[in-house]
Design a protein around this motif. Sequence first.
Motif, PDB file in Angstrom:
ATOM      1  N   GLY A  35     -38.892  -9.757  25.846  1.00  0.00           N
ATOM      2  CA  GLY A  35     -37.762  -9.168  26.563  1.00  0.00           C
ATOM      3  C   GLY A  35     -36.412  -9.406  25.919  1.00  0.00           C
ATOM      4  O   GLY A  35     -35.370  -9.108  26.512  1.00  0.00           O
ATOM      5  N   SER A  37     -34.606  -7.943  23.641  1.00  0.00           N
ATOM      6  CA  SER A  37     -33.681  -6.824  23.491  1.00  0.00           C
ATOM      7  C   SER A  37     -33.031  -6.443  24.820  1.00  0.00           C
ATOM      8  O   SER A  37     -31.944  -5.869  24.835  1.00  0.00           O
ATOM      9  CB  SER A  37     -34.393  -5.615  22.889  1.00  0.00           C
ATOM     10  OG  SER A  37     -35.427  -5.178  23.749  1.00  0.00           O
ATOM     11  N   LEU A  38     -33.675  -6.766  25.935  1.00  0.00           N
ATOM     12  CA  LEU A  38     -33.096  -6.479  27.239  1.00  0.00           C
ATOM     13  C   LEU A  38     -31.987  -7.459  27.608  1.00  0.00           C
ATOM     14  O   LEU A  38     -31.150  -7.163  28.453  1.00  0.00           O
ATOM     15  CB  LEU A  38     -34.185  -6.535  28.322  1.00  0.00           C
ATOM     16  CG  LEU A  38     -35.337  -5.547  28.167  1.00  0.00           C
ATOM     17  CD1 LEU A  38     -36.446  -5.867  29.161  1.00  0.00           C
ATOM     18  CD2 LEU A  38     -34.841  -4.129  28.335  1.00  0.00           C
ATOM     19  N   VAL A  39     -31.984  -8.623  26.990  1.00  0.00           N
ATOM     20  CA  VAL A  39     -31.070  -9.701  27.359  1.00  0.00           C
ATOM     21  C   VAL A  39     -29.862  -9.816  26.436  1.00  0.00           C
ATOM     22  O   VAL A  39     -28.759 -10.147  26.870  1.00  0.00           O
ATOM     23  CB  VAL A  39     -31.829 -11.052  27.358  1.00  0.00           C
ATOM     24  CG1 VAL A  39     -30.902 -12.213  27.601  1.00  0.00           C
ATOM     25  CG2 VAL A  39     -32.927 -11.029  28.385  1.00  0.00           C
ATOM     26  N   SER A  41     -27.640  -7.966  24.900  1.00  0.00           N
ATOM     27  CA  SER A  41     -26.351  -7.316  25.157  1.00  0.00           C
ATOM     28  C   SER A  41     -25.607  -7.973  26.323  1.00  0.00           C
ATOM     29  O   SER A  41     -24.379  -8.060  26.316  1.00  0.00           O
ATOM     30  CB  SER A  41     -26.534  -5.816  25.411  1.00  0.00           C
ATOM     31  OG  SER A  41     -27.354  -5.609  26.529  1.00  0.00           O
ATOM     32  N   SER A  74     -34.257 -10.720  35.629  1.00  0.00           N
ATOM     33  CA  SER A  74     -34.148  -9.288  35.331  1.00  0.00           C
ATOM     34  C   SER A  74     -35.179  -8.863  34.303  1.00  0.00           C
ATOM     35  O   SER A  74     -35.822  -7.816  34.445  1.00  0.00           O
ATOM     36  CB  SER A  74     -32.741  -8.954  34.827  1.00  0.00           C
ATOM     37  OG  SER A  74     -31.801  -9.159  35.842  1.00  0.00           O
ATOM     38  N   VAL A  75     -35.353  -9.659  33.267  1.00  0.00           N
ATOM     39  CA  VAL A  75     -36.357  -9.343  32.246  1.00  0.00           C
ATOM     40  C   VAL A  75     -37.749  -9.364  32.861  1.00  0.00           C
ATOM     41  O   VAL A  75     -38.583  -8.515  32.565  1.00  0.00           O
ATOM     42  CB  VAL A  75     -36.265 -10.317  31.054  1.00  0.00           C
ATOM     43  CG1 VAL A  75     -37.477 -10.207  30.154  1.00  0.00           C
ATOM     44  CG2 VAL A  75     -35.004 -10.047  30.263  1.00  0.00           C
ATOM     45  N   ARG A  78     -38.625  -6.057  34.267  1.00  0.00           N
ATOM     46  CA  ARG A  78     -38.691  -4.886  33.380  1.00  0.00           C
ATOM     47  C   ARG A  78     -39.673  -5.026  32.223  1.00  0.00           C
ATOM     48  O   ARG A  78     -40.019  -4.045  31.597  1.00  0.00           O
ATOM     49  CB  ARG A  78     -37.304  -4.588  32.822  1.00  0.00           C
ATOM     50  CG  ARG A  78     -36.329  -4.203  33.891  1.00  0.00           C
ATOM     51  CD  ARG A  78     -35.302  -3.275  33.327  1.00  0.00           C
ATOM     52  NE  ARG A  78     -34.470  -2.743  34.368  1.00  0.00           N
ATOM     53  CZ  ARG A  78     -34.495  -1.479  34.754  1.00  0.00           C
ATOM     54  NH1 ARG A  78     -35.308  -0.638  34.189  1.00  0.00           N
ATOM     55  NH2 ARG A  78     -33.691  -1.062  35.693  1.00  0.00           N
ATOM     56  N   ASP A  79     -40.083  -6.228  31.926  1.00  0.00           N
ATOM     57  CA  ASP A  79     -40.949  -6.467  30.774  1.00  0.00           C
ATOM     58  C   ASP A  79     -42.282  -7.022  31.263  1.00  0.00           C
ATOM     59  O   ASP A  79     -42.334  -8.135  31.796  1.00  0.00           O
ATOM     60  CB  ASP A  79     -40.277  -7.447  29.805  1.00  0.00           C
ATOM     61  CG  ASP A  79     -41.146  -7.763  28.615  1.00  0.00           C
ATOM     62  OD1 ASP A  79     -41.562  -6.815  27.914  1.00  0.00           O
ATOM     63  OD2 ASP A  79     -41.420  -8.952  28.388  1.00  0.00           O
TER      64      ASP A  79
END
Length: 106
Positions: A35, A37-39, A41, A74-75, A78-79
Amino acid sequence: FNVVCGVDDEGKGAVYHYDAIGSYERCPYTTSGSGSSLVMSVLDAQLAKGNQTQKSADLNKQEVVELAKDVLSSVGERDIYTGDAGEIFIIDAGGVSKTKFDLKQD
């Protein structure tokens, strides 16, 4: 992949990111895992203050812990490869403390 954090010989916080072939680099903060790449930014905006239109204060230790919990949770939503629990280790002059928490509330 691993993230190793601690205190260096000068007493400053140190973060190292290790990759799959054993290479490593010191960085101000990092992520690891499926995960990442989701974190990244979010961390760029909240920790490095990148892409912000207004100045904001630096986060204190408790705010960083809460940010870590938020991004891990959050990850986890989504992951599909992210596990069901998160662990945060705080390393400071008082020693090491560990917090474990569920990522998925459903």
